[in-house]
Design an enzyme around this catalytic site. Structure first.
Site, mmCIF file in Angstrom:
data_model
loop_
_atom_site.group_PDB
_atom_site.id
_atom_site.type_symbol
_atom_site.label_atom_id
_atom_site.label_comp_id
_atom_site.label_asym_id
_atom_site.label_seq_id
_atom_site.Cartn_x
_atom_site.Cartn_y
_atom_site.Cartn_z
ATOM 1 N N CYS A 167 6.744 -9.218 -12.374
ATOM 2 C CA CYS A 167 5.392 -9.803 -12.398
ATOM 3 C C CYS A 167 4.693 -9.471 -13.719
ATOM 4 O O CYS A 167 4.797 -8.356 -14.226
ATOM 5 C CB CYS A 167 4.577 -9.268 -11.218
ATOM 6 S SG CYS A 167 2.921 -9.983 -11.132
ATOM 7 N N CYS B 27 -1.043 -4.176 -12.537
ATOM 8 C CA CYS B 27 -1.614 -3.388 -11.436
ATOM 9 C C CYS B 27 -0.939 -2.003 -11.415
ATOM 10 O O CYS B 27 0.286 -1.914 -11.222
ATOM 11 C CB CYS B 27 -1.403 -4.113 -10.118
ATOM 12 S SG CYS B 27 -1.873 -5.855 -10.212
ATOM 13 N N CYS C 73 1.650 -0.871 -8.745
ATOM 14 C CA CYS C 73 2.655 -1.806 -8.226
ATOM 15 C C CYS C 73 4.041 -1.669 -8.850
ATOM 16 O O CYS C 73 4.208 -1.803 -10.071
ATOM 17 C CB CYS C 73 2.163 -3.249 -8.397
ATOM 18 S SG CYS C 73 3.285 -4.406 -7.568
ATOM 19 N N CYS D 269 4.384 -12.527 7.086
ATOM 20 C CA CYS D 269 3.678 -12.674 5.805
ATOM 21 C C CYS D 269 4.659 -12.730 4.641
ATOM 22 O O CYS D 269 5.482 -11.834 4.463
ATOM 23 C CB CYS D 269 2.722 -11.494 5.633
ATOM 24 S SG CYS D 269 1.807 -11.573 4.077
ATOM 25 N N CYS E 25 1.522 -16.180 7.101
ATOM 26 C CA CYS E 25 0.570 -15.840 6.043
ATOM 27 C C CYS E 25 1.317 -15.802 4.721
ATOM 28 O O CYS E 25 2.532 -15.615 4.702
ATOM 29 C CB CYS E 25 -0.014 -14.449 6.216
ATOM 30 S SG CYS E 25 -0.352 -14.050 7.884
ATOM 31 N N CYS F 78 -7.403 -12.771 4.652
ATOM 32 C CA CYS F 78 -6.929 -11.399 4.833
ATOM 33 C C CYS F 78 -7.221 -10.685 3.523
ATOM 34 O O CYS F 78 -6.656 -11.038 2.482
ATOM 35 C CB CYS F 78 -5.422 -11.430 5.117
ATOM 36 S SG CYS F 78 -4.655 -9.803 5.120
ATOM 37 N N ARG G 84 -6.229 -3.575 9.510
ATOM 38 C CA ARG G 84 -4.792 -3.254 9.497
ATOM 39 C C ARG G 84 -4.507 -1.930 8.791
ATOM 40 O O ARG G 84 -4.863 -1.755 7.619
ATOM 41 C CB ARG G 84 -4.007 -4.398 8.825
ATOM 42 C CG ARG G 84 -2.493 -4.203 8.893
ATOM 43 C CD ARG G 84 -1.711 -5.466 8.503
ATOM 44 N NE ARG G 84 -2.161 -6.614 9.261
ATOM 45 C CZ ARG G 84 -2.723 -7.687 8.725
ATOM 46 N NH1 ARG G 84 -2.880 -7.798 7.439
ATOM 47 N NH2 ARG G 84 -3.129 -8.673 9.503
HETATM 48 N N1 SAM Z 1 1.073 -10.626 -6.332
HETATM 49 C C1 SAM Z 1 0.157 -10.887 -5.304
HETATM 50 C C2 SAM Z 1 -1.171 -10.189 -5.491
HETATM 51 O O1 SAM Z 1 -1.233 -9.231 -6.241
HETATM 52 O O2 SAM Z 1 -2.145 -10.620 -4.878
HETATM 53 C C3 SAM Z 1 0.689 -10.573 -3.928
HETATM 54 C C4 SAM Z 1 1.565 -9.357 -3.684
HETATM 55 S S1 SAM Z 1 0.808 -7.758 -3.953
HETATM 56 C C5 SAM Z 1 2.211 -6.698 -3.890
HETATM 57 C C6 SAM Z 1 -0.111 -7.485 -2.465
HETATM 58 C C7 SAM Z 1 -0.882 -6.209 -2.316
HETATM 59 O O3 SAM Z 1 -0.009 -5.124 -2.042
HETATM 60 C C8 SAM Z 1 -1.708 -5.691 -3.484
HETATM 61 O O4 SAM Z 1 -2.922 -6.357 -3.616
HETATM 62 C C9 SAM Z 1 -1.921 -4.232 -3.099
HETATM 63 O O5 SAM Z 1 -3.119 -4.114 -2.355
HETATM 64 C C10 SAM Z 1 -0.718 -3.919 -2.224
HETATM 65 N N2 SAM Z 1 0.168 -2.926 -2.857
HETATM 66 C C11 SAM Z 1 1.052 -3.145 -3.847
HETATM 67 N N3 SAM Z 1 1.690 -2.018 -4.206
HETATM 68 C C12 SAM Z 1 1.200 -1.034 -3.421
HETATM 69 C C13 SAM Z 1 1.457 0.369 -3.314
HETATM 70 N N4 SAM Z 1 2.315 0.981 -4.113
HETATM 71 N N5 SAM Z 1 0.783 1.070 -2.387
HETATM 72 C C14 SAM Z 1 -0.123 0.454 -1.587
HETATM 73 N N6 SAM Z 1 -0.410 -0.859 -1.647
HETATM 74 C C15 SAM Z 1 0.231 -1.602 -2.552
HETATM 75 C C1 DTB Z 2 -1.389 -5.607 2.015
HETATM 76 O O1 DTB Z 2 -2.604 -5.312 1.981
HETATM 77 N N1 DTB Z 2 -0.411 -4.721 2.020
HETATM 78 C C2 DTB Z 2 0.884 -5.396 2.015
HETATM 79 C C3 DTB Z 2 0.489 -6.880 2.134
HETATM 80 N N2 DTB Z 2 -0.931 -6.838 2.069
HETATM 81 C C4 DTB Z 2 1.051 -7.853 1.218
HETATM 82 C C5 DTB Z 2 1.721 -5.017 0.849
HETATM 83 C C6 DTB Z 2 1.973 -3.520 0.749
HETATM 84 C C7 DTB Z 2 2.923 -3.303 -0.366
HETATM 85 C C8 DTB Z 2 3.317 -1.872 -0.514
HETATM 86 C C9 DTB Z 2 4.223 -1.656 -1.661
HETATM 87 C C10 DTB Z 2 5.547 -2.356 -1.562
HETATM 88 O O2 DTB Z 2 6.226 -2.297 -0.514
HETATM 89 O O3 DTB Z 2 5.966 -2.948 -2.565
HETATM 90 FE FE1 SF4 Z 3 1.988 -8.576 -9.591
HETATM 91 FE FE2 SF4 Z 3 2.156 -6.375 -8.109
HETATM 92 FE FE3 SF4 Z 3 -0.145 -6.982 -9.282
HETATM 93 FE FE4 SF4 Z 3 0.737 -8.517 -7.215
HETATM 94 S S1 SF4 Z 3 0.120 -6.369 -7.133
HETATM 95 S S2 SF4 Z 3 -0.113 -9.237 -9.182
HETATM 96 S S3 SF4 Z 3 2.970 -8.377 -7.588
HETATM 97 S S4 SF4 Z 3 1.791 -6.473 -10.333
#
Ligand code: SAM
Ligand code: DTB
Ligand code: SF4
Length: 322
Positions: free
Chosen positions: A52, A56, A59, A96, A128, A188, A260
Site C-alpha cells: 500500500c 499509516c 500498518c 468483511c 462489508c 462502520c 466492536r
Molecule cells: N486500506 C484501507 C484503509 O486504510 O481504510 C482498509 C484496510 S485498513 C488495514 C483498516 C483498518 O485496520 C485501519 O483503519 C486501522 O484502523 C486498522 N489497523 C490496521 N493495522 C492495525 C494494527 N496493527 N493494529 C490495529 N489496527 C490496525
Molecule cells: C477494523 O477496525 N479493524 C479491522 C477491520 N476494521 C478492517 C482490521 C484490523 C487489522 C489489524 C491488523 C492486521 O491484521 O493486519
Molecule cells: Fe494502506 Fe494500511 Fe493505511 Fe489501509 S491502513 S491505507 S492498508 S497503509
C-alpha cells in the site's frame, strides 16, 4: 436519547469518570438498548494484501515498511466465495473484505470486488468492505451490488492524526464516510487505542465519532497490534483499563451502535474481554486471522462465550436497523 451534538468537554466528563462509575453507566445503557448476551460475529478477509502506498504508522501493509507481510494481488472471486462459505459454516453472519488500497479506482479490480459483493450478498450474510477512500458513485455501485456496510476508520483524534499518517488527512476520511452515507450504506467507523495518543486524543476521537449524524452503525475499537518493521513496532499494547474506558465511553455516547472489540484481543486476557463485553462491546472478529495478524481461534472464542454466557447474534437481529 441519541445525540450528535456532544461537546468535547461533555465527552471528557464521561471519559474521565471514576472507572467503576463509568462501567456501571455504560453497562446500564447497554442493557437498555441491547440484549447483553448477544454478540455479533464477523469475519475478515484480506482480498488484496500489502504494497500500500500510504504511510499509516501502525500498518504492516504499507509498502514503506519492511514487515513480514508479503504482497498479494487481488484474490479471485471463487476463492473469496469459498472463504465466505467457510466463515458462514463457522457461525459468522458478517463478512468483511479488506484491501490494502489508498483508494478505490474505477478499473477491472473494482469490477471484481463488485462481483465478490454480489456473490456474498446472495449468501444470507451481511457483506462489508474496507477499500480505502472512495467516491459517491463508487459507493453507489457497491450499494447496488448488495453491500451492507463500508468500513473507514478515523483511527485517532484530528490533532494526533498527522503524527500517525501523513499521506492523507482527517477531512479526507470524513469525506469518504459522507460518500458511503449518501449512497445509503451502513457506516462502520472507529479507531485504534495504543498509538501513543493521550487521553485527550481518545476523547477527540470519540467526540468525532459521536458527532456524526447519524452515528456510525458499527464502531470498531481496535487495540494496536504492534507489528515488527512498522514505526510503532516497539509500542506496548494498550493498557486494558484504557480499552475498557474507551469502549464504555463509546457505548454511552452512541447507545445504539454496535461497538466492536476489534484487533488486539490476543493480547487481552479473558477477564479483560469480559469487562469489555459488560460495558458495551457487542461485536467481535472471529477466526484465527484478522487481515494479516493473528486473532483468537474459534475454539478459544467458543469457550469464552460459554464461560460468559454469550451467544452469537442471529442475522435478523444483526441486520435490524438502529
Ligand atoms: N486500506 C484501507 C484503509 O486504510 O481504510 C482498509 C484496510 S485498513 C488495514 C483498516 C483498518 O485496520 C485501519 O483503519 C486501522 O484502523 C486498522 N489497523 C490496521 N493495522 C492495525 C494494527 N496493527 N493494529 C490495529 N489496527 C490496525
Ligand atoms: C477494523 O477496525 N479493524 C479491522 C477491520 N476494521 C478492517 C482490521 C484490523 C487489522 C489489524 C491488523 C492486521 O491484521 O493486519
Ligand atoms: Fe494502506 Fe494500511 Fe493505511 Fe489501509 S491502513 S491505507 S492498508 S497503509
Amino acid at each position: 436519547m441519541k445525540r450528535s451534538d456532544w461537546t468535547r468537554s461533555e465527552v471528557a466528563e464521561i471519559y474521565r469518570k471514576p472507572l467503576i462509575e463509568l462501567m456501571h453507566e455504560a453497562a446500564s445503557v447497554h442493557r437498555e438498548r441491547h440484549d447483553p448476551a448477544a454478540v455479533q460475529v464477523s469475519r475478515l478477509l484480506s482480498i488484496k494484501t500489502g504494497g500500500c502506498s500510504e504511510d499509516c504508522a501502525y500498518c504492516p501493509q504499507s509498502a514503506r515498511y519492511q514487515t513480514a507481510v508479503g504482497s498479494h494481488k487481488l484474490m479471485n472471486v471463487a476463492d473469496v466465495v469459498e472463504s465466505a462459505t467457510a466463515a458462514k459454516a463457522e457461525g459468522a453472519t458478517r463478512f468483511c473484505l479488506g484491501a490494502a488500497w489508498r483508494e478505490v479506482k474505477d478499473n477491472k479490480d473494482f469490477d471484481r470486488v463488485i462481483e465478490m459483493v454480489t456473490a456474498i450478498s446472495q449468501m444470507d450474510m451481511e457483506v462489508c468492505c474496507t477499500l480505502g477512500m472512495l467516491t459517491e458513485s463508487q459507493a453507489k455501485r457497491l450499494k447496488s451490488a448488495g453491500l451492507h456496510a463500508y468500513n473507514h476508520n478515523l483511527d485517532t483524534s484530528p490533532e494526533y492524526y498527522e503524527s500517525i499518517i501523513t499521506t492523507r488527512d482527517f477531512d479526507a476520511r470524513l469525506q469518504t464516510l459522507e460518500h458511503a452515507r449518501n449512497a445509503g450504506l451502513s457506516v462502520c467507523c472507529g479507531g485504534i487505542v495504543g498509538l501513543g495518543e493521550s487521553d485527550d486524543d481518545r476523547i477527540g476521537l470519540l467526540a468525532s465519532l459521536a458527532s456524526m449524524n447519524p452515528h456510525p452503525e458499527s464502531v470498531p475499537i481496535n487495540a494496536l497490534v504492534p507489528v515488527a518493521g512498522t514505526p510503532l513496532q516497539d509500542q506496548q499494547p494498550p493498557d486494558t483499563w484504557t480499552m475498557i474506558r474507551t469502549i464504555a465511553t463509546a457505548r454511552v455516547l452512541m447507545p445504539e451502535a454496535r461497538v466492536r472489540l476489534s484487533a488486539g484481543r490476543l493480547n487481552m486476557s479473558a477477564e479483560a474481554q469480559a469487562l469489555c463485553f459488560m460495558v458495551g462491546a457487542n461485536s467481535i472478529f472471529s477466526g484465527d486471522k484478522l487481515l494479516t495478524t493473528p486473532n483468537p481461534d474459534q475454539q478459544g472464542d467458543r469457550a469464552l462465550f460459554q464461560i460468559l454466557g454469550l451467544r452469537a447474534m442471529s442475522l435478523e437481529v444483526s441486520s435490524r436497523p438502529s
